[in-house]
Design an enzyme around this catalytic site. Structure first.
Site, PDB file in Angstrom:
ATOM      1  N   GLU A 443       0.812  -1.219   0.000  1.00 14.02           N
ATOM      2  CA  GLU A 443       0.000   0.000   0.000  1.00 14.02           C
ATOM      3  C   GLU A 443       0.848   1.273   0.000  1.00 14.02           C
ATOM      4  OE1 GLU A 443      -2.595  -0.044   3.455  1.00 14.02           O
ATOM      5  OE2 GLU A 443      -1.050  -0.879   4.736  1.00 14.02           O
ATOM      6  N   ASP A 467      -4.925   2.971   0.542  1.00 13.98           N
ATOM      7  CA  ASP A 467      -3.717   3.750   0.822  1.00 13.98           C
ATOM      8  C   ASP A 467      -2.828   3.876  -0.402  1.00 13.98           C
ATOM      9  OD1 ASP A 467      -3.786   4.752   3.475  1.00 13.98           O
ATOM     10  OD2 ASP A 467      -3.749   2.681   4.173  1.00 13.98           O
ATOM     11  N   CYS A 514      -7.351  -6.103  -0.945  1.00 14.03           N
ATOM     12  CA  CYS A 514      -8.370  -5.927   0.087  1.00 14.03           C
ATOM     13  C   CYS A 514      -8.822  -4.471   0.233  1.00 14.03           C
ATOM     14  CB  CYS A 514      -7.907  -6.489   1.432  1.00 14.03           C
ATOM     15  SG  CYS A 514      -6.465  -5.639   2.069  1.00 14.03           S
TER      16      CYS A 514
END
Ligand code: PEP
Ligand code: MG
Length: 602
Positions: A443, A467, A514
């Site tokens: 991320e 992110d 995710c």
């Protein structure tokens, strides 16, 4: 929040839809503030003693009531006691609350109810000055305790909530666990509250029992009266008060449509996500609370793709103990019907709140001492969590996921600590799982660029697009003024995703995603084209994404990806993909269009 009226004078409030669905029903206003507070001056010392005695009695009664609620929760409903009840109990024992109120009785010469109000007013002023919005909201716990004490003081001891006989929509400032545990849930059609967010107790309960809910409406308790007719639209976050027949009819159609779609999606939800040309994608559920597991299973999750453990810190002053962690993780890991569980270690800091003072105020918290960086500084705290995860791994297939890794040194350091904890447990003869997998969130852009080296250190990657997009495009993910720039299909993002998958494939490890992007049905073909092995999302999103995957081929997805990745602007790609998906999956397209129309009319 906007309060606006449509042409037909329906009052419409906009809040945050936290549990999807549409319901129309009779309002039941749960208003603790309905207690009339008497105010009188005391003339004699014996009157003051009598008021002090009444106050102490109300404290005892309140404690006993909370104890019996907790008993009902643990024994009758088989649930663990909710710590919020413990917080309310602690407040009832709070020395300054008791001392200040008794002092007001004695020195200001006022009755117990008024003396209590004066004390809580001072708390209200103090909480108002707190900048941290999460902490500021905790005044609602103080107010809850105040209202309970007032009810006992003025003799309204009966909890009106348990008297509800008909099917109703609960309108309230907020709902505490003590409230919801007393409700006969089969009689509750929906919730609409003044305060709260996605993680408030009301939202979690609504999602777990599957009823529509809108929170953060700010003044719904002022606008609605008992027995008003209200529509709660948990999909789009609207509440309509006393709708006219035309609006009622429109929403009835919307409700019927939503229900039919949900039912047909749920029927197929448990089928595996296999494309028409036989490529399987594992589907995970993102959860914040263990209570969401039944819903994840019902919606067809193969496993838990992301358990955000930082939510264990909600409503807490003290750090959780190893046992508390362990009990949470066991409930996730042994979740029946789940093939695997991914426990992500704390991602505290950034926009993730914590009440513990260990996190200092930072100028730029999103780039500060957050997630793994925090854990690597607070190693003892980190070890407590790791011990609990490893102990729980004996109960089922466990994947441990580390957030915000930016380079190999960090993951090597983490693995070293994990090894130490494992050794400790082995020395203590504590059983742990034999096939634990270690993964990292991808991320941070630097992690993408060194993904090859990182892949050699771990068993899997999980891409955190929330992110990754934030850091790649330099867009603060919670700043509304730049949200128009938050583009998951930005060519830079797509290129990064491709790099991650490629490096993962070369190293022979699994690549999951995710971030919210994984739960957007319109992006499913792009992600399929990238050959991401696992998509993890909010449970409610699972059936829709699965349906798209089952109706597509890998070959088609790849050619769509090849086509768009050559385009130079995010808007162009988004437009192309949306149009493509609307023609390929007209059912999804129609649903989206309908929502847009209703929102526009408002
Ligand atoms: C992400 O960043 O995409 C992610 C899944 O983590 P979080 O939203 O918890 O930061
Ligand atoms: Mg993240």
């Amino acid at each position: 929040m906007a309060v606006f009226e449509t042409r037909q004078n329906n009052i419409v409030l906009k809040g945050i839809g936290v549990s999807p669905g549409i319901v129309t029903g009779r309002a039941y206003v749960l208003d603790y503030t309905d207690v009339q507070i008497p105010h009188y001056h005391l003339k004699t010392a014996s009157q003051a003693s009598e008021e002090a005695r009444r106050f102490r009695k109300a404290i005892r009664e309140s404690k006993n009531q909370l104890l019996s609620i907790r008993k009902a929760l643990t024994e009758e409903q088989g649930l663990d006691p909710l710590f919020i009840l413990d917080i309310h109990m602690m407040m009832l024992k709070d020395r300054s609350l008791i001392h200040n109120t008794l002092q007001n009785i004695r020195e200001k010469g006022v009755n117990a109810e008024w003396a209590l109000r004066m004390t809580v007013d001072r708390y209200r002023q103090a909480f108002n000055k707190i900048e941290d919005s999460y902490l500021k909201e905790r005044i609602s716990d103080v107010e809850y305790v105040e209202q309970r004490l007032l009810r006992n003081l003025v003799g309204k001891k009966k909890e009106t909530i348990s008297e509800i006989q008909d099917n109703v929509i609960i309108i309230s400032r907020d709902l505490s666990p003590a409230d919801t545990v007393q409700m006969k849930m089969e009689r509750i059609l929906g919730f609409a509250t003044d305060i709260g967010g996605k993680t408030s107790h009301t939202a979690i309960v609504a999602r777990s029992i599957g009823i529509p809910a809108v929170v953060g409406l700010e003044r719904i308790t002022h606008e609605v009266r008992n027995d008003d007719t209200v529509i709660v639209d948990g999909c789009d976050g609207f509440v309509i008060i006393n709708p006219d027949p035309e609006i009622l009819k429109r929403y009835e159609e919307k409700r019927r449509h939503f229900h039919q779609l949900e039912q047909s999606l749920l029927k197929e939800a448990k089928l595996p996500a296999i494309t028409l040309d036989g490529h399987r994608v594992e589907i995970g559920a993102n959860i914040e609370f263990v209570e969401e597991i039944p819903s994840a299973i019902e919606h067809g999750a193969d496993g838990v793709g992301l358990y955000r453990t930082e939510f264990i810190f909600i409503n807490r002053e003290k750090l959780p103990t190893e046992r508390e962690h362990f009990l949470n993780y066991v409930r996730v890991i042994e979740g029946k019907g789940m093939k695997w569980s991914t426990i992500r270690t704390f991602d505290l800091g950034g926009d993730k709140f914590v009440s513990d003072a260990k996190l200092a105020k930072e100028l730029n918290p999103v780039m500060g001492l957050r997630a793994i960086r925090f854990c690597l500084q607070e190693i003892e705290l980190f070890k407590v969590q790791l011990r609990a995860i490893l102990r729980a791994s004996a109960f089922g297939k466990t994947r441990v996921l580390f957030p915000m890794i930016s380079g190999v040194e960090e993951i090597r350091q983490v693995k070293k600590i994990l090894q130490e904890v494992k050794k400790e447990l082995e020395d203590e003869n504590v059983p742990i799982g034999s096939d634990i997998e270690i993964g990292i969130m991808i991320e941070v852009p630097s992690a993408v660029l060194v993904a090859g080296a990182l892949a050699r250190e771990v068993d899997f990657f999980s891409i955190g697009t929330n992110d990754l997009i934030q850091y790649t495009l330099a867009i603060d993910r919670i700043n509304e003024s730049v949200s128009y720039l938050y583009e998951p299909l930005h060519p830079a993002v797509l290129k990064m995703l491709r790099m991650i998958v490629e490096e993962g494939r070369q190293a022979g490890i699994r690549v999951a995603m995710c971030g919210e992007m994984a739960g957007e049905p319109a992006y499913a073909l792009i992600l399929l084209g990238l050959e991401i092995n696992e998509l993890s999302m909010h449970p409610m999103a699972i059936p829709r994404v699965k349906k798209v995957i089952r109706g597509a081929t890998c070959a088609e997805s790849k050619s769509l990806l090849e086509k768009v990745i050559k385009m130079s602007s995010a808007a162009e790609i988004e437009d192309y993909v949306r149009k493509y998906m609307a023609s390929r999956f007209p059912e999804n397209g129609a649903e989206e269009k309908e929502r847009e129309c209703i929102a526009e009319e408002k």
